[in-house]
Design a protein around this motif. Structure first.
Motif, short mmCIF file in Angstrom:
data_model
loop_
_atom_site.label_atom_id
_atom_site.label_comp_id
_atom_site.label_asym_id
_atom_site.label_seq_id
_atom_site.Cartn_x
_atom_site.Cartn_y
_atom_site.Cartn_z
N ASN A 88 0.86 -1.15 -0.07
CA ASN A 88 0.00 0.09 -0.10
C ASN A 88 0.85 1.24 -0.12
OD1 ASN A 88 -2.57 -1.17 -0.13
ND2 ASN A 88 -2.71 -1.21 2.07
N GLN A 96 -5.03 1.57 -3.18
CA GLN A 96 -4.65 0.84 -2.09
C GLN A 96 -5.91 -0.25 -1.51
OE1 GLN A 96 -3.64 3.74 1.30
NE2 GLN A 96 -2.01 4.25 0.02
N ASP A 143 -5.24 -2.49 8.57
CA ASP A 143 -5.73 -2.69 7.01
C ASP A 143 -6.27 -4.33 6.99
OD1 ASP A 143 -5.34 -0.31 5.88
OD2 ASP A 143 -3.30 -0.69 5.59
#
Length: 334
Positions: A88, A96, A143
């Motif tokens: 990312n 992303q 994430d």
């Protein structure tokens, strides 16, 4: 269809994949493959020990049972977020990605069209698609959101293997079209998301309503005797008690006037008995005094309107004002 085989299942899905255009989706798919491959390589899991199924916005890895499950789980907890963060950093904001992941175990089989099938695989896919897991990824700064099946928790996580923080997993019940699914979520439980009630937890039972026959339906399809005593009593649960009687409505206030609901009222020492009918259109002149409390007694009378004990017949005789004319239609004195 081939015979089912036991596998460790790793499912990885890209968040908001359908919101991207075709070019971004193709790029994200390549990134997803790279991240998963690097994670497996860093964990020491050879490519020959893995089978892959592509689902468009997600990928499923079926890992040989000779690979220890704690080894797979440690790579997902630590190595997968590190590899995703590195990718990312090099991607533009629109390219992303964030990932939902599930680790489960069970049996799968390959059908005639080369598609992996099985009840354990369906269970893992429902965990991956659960609203609560989506909410967990949406509400946390990282994430990656990870959920493990009940079998992985029971056999691996709860035993505190090295690199697996059992204290950071929280038991959750996920809603699905086939009912509640127990699972364990790594990290805090999100404030939003649909959480199904825990198995066995039930709210207060509704009060059965009698039907026209006076019977109440029982909890298991039977009937309970109603107020009339008809029907057969259900043995699955005790009959509900009678409903409390409703409070009587307050009576309307009586119309203005003088009302007597019992007893024998006395006016000025005179006793009123039986039915009394007023004469319509009659006229009363002067002061009307009911009783003698607070009033001025007649001369020669006590304060209660009666003559004293030693009164003469003239004093005890009614005054002219006390005499009543004969009622209409009655003959007077002759």
């Amino acid at each position: 269809m081939n015979d089912p085989v036991n596998r460790t299942m790793l499912l990885v899905d890209i968040e908001k994949f359908s919101d991207r255009d075709d070019v971004e989706q193709a790029f994200l798919r390549r990134m997803l493959y790279d991240v998963v491959d690097r994670t497996m390589e860093r964990a020491g899991i050879d490519e020959t020990l893995r089978l892959r199924a592509d689902q468009g916005d997600s990928v499923m890895e079926f890992i040989d049972p000779n690979v220890p499950v704690p080894q797979v789980l440690r790579s997902v907890i630590s190595e997968l977020p590190a590899q995703l963060k590195a990718v990312n950093r090099m991607a533009s904001r629109g390219a992303q990605m964030r990932l939902r992941t599930v680790v489960a175990t069970g049996f799968i089989a390959l059908d005639e069209r080369g598609i992996w099938v099985g009840g354990d695989l369906n269970h893992a896919c429902r965990l991956l698609d659960a609203d609560l897991l989506r909410a967990a990824l949406r509400e946390r700064p990282g994430d990656v959101a990870l959920c493990v099946s009940q079998s992985v928790w029971t056999g691996i996580v709860r035993h505190h293997h090295l690199g697996i923080p059992a204290e950071e997993f929280h038991e959750v019940t996920l809603a699905s079209k086939n009912g509640p699914l127990p699972a364990w979520l790594l990290g805090p439980v999100p404030a939003s998301g649909q959480t199904a009630p825990s198995p066995g937890a039930a709210g207060p039972a509704p009060t059965p309503v009698p039907d026209a026959s006076g019977e109440r339906p029982g909890p298991a399809g039977g009937t309970e005797a109603g107020p009339s005593g008809g029907g057969s009593a259900s043995t699955s649960a005790p009959a509900a008690g009678p409903a409390p009687a409703a409070a009587p409505a307050p009576a309307a206030p009586p119309p203005a006037g003088i009302h007597f609901t019992g007893g024998a009222p006395a006016f000025g020492g005179s006793l009123v008995m039986g039915n009394q009918h007023g004469v319509s259109g009659g006229r009363v002149d002067g002061d009307v005094v009911m009783g003698s409390v607070g009033g001025v007694p007649r001369p020669g009378r006590a304060s209660d309107g009666h003559a004293p004990a030693d009164a003469t017949p003239e004093q005890d005789a009614p005054s002219p004002d006390d005499r009543q004319p004969p009622a209409t239609g009655e003959a007077g004195p002759r």
